[in-house]
Every structure is written in structure tokens, then in C-alpha cells.
Design an enzyme around this catalytic site. Structure first.
Site, PDB file in Angstrom:
ATOM      1  CB  ALA A 108     101.377 -14.081  22.752  1.00 43.59           C
ATOM      2  CG  HIS A 149     103.915 -19.960  30.602  1.00 47.04           C
ATOM      3  ND1 HIS A 149     104.092 -18.820  29.864  1.00 47.04           N
ATOM      4  CD2 HIS A 149     105.110 -20.183  31.217  1.00 47.04           C
ATOM      5  CE1 HIS A 149     105.333 -18.359  30.024  1.00 47.04           C
ATOM      6  NE2 HIS A 149     105.973 -19.186  30.833  1.00 47.04           N
TER       7      HIS A 149
END
Ligand SMILES: [Zn+2]
Length: 239
Positions: A21, A114
Site C-alpha cells: 500500500a 490480492h
């Protein structure tokens, strides 16, 4: 310290980059725990859990993520990685991010651990929908006649396994790497974080750039606590 990294990059034959992130928050994209914290009194981990598919909070959560992503763009860190790939240095990027910013910046070999938010998929018949369905539609029901499925994002939810092919490819890349750059991931998520350990056991050099500490700092050959964009730019100028 950066001079050292420049030398490693020059000397390496196979660079694999792991991203999380932190590389996208430098674009201004809020990380998934942000957005005001709780959703209908639940934590993001509960809302983005496989058991929450079909709930209003689940759909709102991912709609907000799609809106966030549409409002932001890749930054120079994503672009520099794409340039290094084009130059034959970076062989693969293994990412935890679902924002597609690496591809938007021009990276070709991106392994998404993901999943992604580019499209949505019915959980029963598998029909794919553009992610704009979440933005325009009140309903998350599949539009195929007779199908009672729910349309969900193609992301790996809490409570679900990682996609086997992505996991296989990531391990394959790590096994070939002589230099692994870890950018903007706190390495808290299992089994993603074990890739770093594997690289370490294989003898690869590891450059770790994140703002916060990670449980794997001890494997880093070089450890930098700074902005990824800034550091990559300085490295790029030295190459
Ligand atoms: Zn369906």
C-alpha cells in the site's frame, strides 16, 4: 547507502520488486484502513471478509475503493519501476495492491497477489462486469437470467486463499532473484511476507524501503526509512 543500492542494481541480473500500500499512498490513495475507519460499526477486515459478500456495507466499502482509485494516478515510483522493467532490470513486480497502478504506469509483468478492482464477477456463474456496475447500480445481483449470484470484486477477501497461480509465479520469480526490492509494505500479511524470507534464504540481496518498521527488517541488506518516490528517483539518477 543509496550508492550501495545503485551498485546492487547495476550488478544484478534479476530484480524482483515486492510492493504494498505504501507505494500508492504516495499517490494520495488512502490505504484500505482509512476512509473514516469503521463501516457500519465494523472494521475494514470484517467488511472485506468473504462472509460479508452481499451485504450493503461490503458493496459500499468496495464502491468507495473504486472511486478512490479512479480519483488517483500512479506516481513517479510506479513509473521508475516500469522504466527499469523496460530496461531489462526489473523482471517482475509482485504486488499486494489492487489498484492496477503498476499496469497504468506501464509495467507488464505484474503478479497480483490480492487480485484487482478492474472488474467484478458473479460468485455463482462467473459472468464478468465492469467495475462501474458498483458505481451505477443499486443492486449487486447478477443480471444473468435465472442466476441468483452476487457480483463481487475480483479481489482476495479476508477468509479466502491467495490465487494459486499468482502464488506459484511469485515463488518462481523469487527463486530466480539476486536482488529483491521491498517497497511500501509492512510485511504483516502472511504468506506474502514469507517471500522475503525465501529470497533471504536463497542469498538474494534485499533492499527494504518503508516508512515504518517491519518484522523482517533483520533480513535487509539495506534498510531505508523514507519516501519511495524520492529514493527511487535518487537511485535512478545514480544509475
Ligand atoms: Zn451469475
Amino acid at each position: 547507502m543509496l550508492k550501495e543500492v545503485v551498485d546492487y542494481i547495476r550488478d544484478s541480473k534479476y530484480i524482483v520488486v515486492l510492493t504494498g500500500a505504501g507505494i500508492s499512498t504516495e499517490s494520495g490513495l488512502p490505504d484500505f484502513r482509512s476512509n473514516g475507519g469503521l463501516w457500519d460499526g465494523k472494521k475494514p477486515e470484517e467488511i472485506s471478509h468473504s462472509s460479508a459478500v452481499g451485504s450493503t456495507a461490503f458493496k459500499h466499502f468496495f464502491t468507495k475503493r473504486i472511486v478512490n482509485i479512479n480519483e488517483h494516478k500512479p506516481n513517479n515510483a510506479h513509473e521508475i519501476l516500469a522504466d527499469w522493467e523496460a530496461a531489462g532490470k526489473v523482471k517482475a513486480i509482485v504486488t499486494q495492491n489492487i489498484d492496477s497502478f503498476h499496469q497504468d504506469a506501464g509495467s507488464k509483468r505484474v503478479i497480483e497477489m490480492h487480485g484487482h478492482l478492474r472488474n467484478l464477477k458473479c460468485n455463482i456463474c462467473g459472468t464478468e462486469y465492469n467495475n462501474s456496475k458498483y458505481l451505477q447500480d443499486d443492486s449487486d445481483e447478477c443480471e444473468v437470467k435465472g442466476c441468483k449470484g452476487i457480483v463481487r470484486p475480483e479481489v482476495v477477501l479476508f477468509g479466502e486463499y491467495l490465487p494459486e497461480d499468482a502464488w506459484f509465479q511469485a515463488n518462481e520469480e523469487i527463486s530466480k532473484a539476486d536482488l529483491v526490492m521491498v517497497l511500501g509494505t509492512s510485511l504483516q500479511v502472511f504468506p506474502f511476507n514469507t517471500l522475503v524470507e525465501s529470497a533471504y534464504s536463497n542469498g538474494a540481496k534485499i533492499v527494504l524501503i518503508t516508512k515504518s518498521e517491519t518484522p523482517f527488517d533483520y533480513v535487509a541488506t539495506v534498510r531505508i526509512h523514507d519516501s519511495i518516490g524520492k529514493v527511487l528517483k535518487e537511485i535512478s539518477c545514480g544509475l
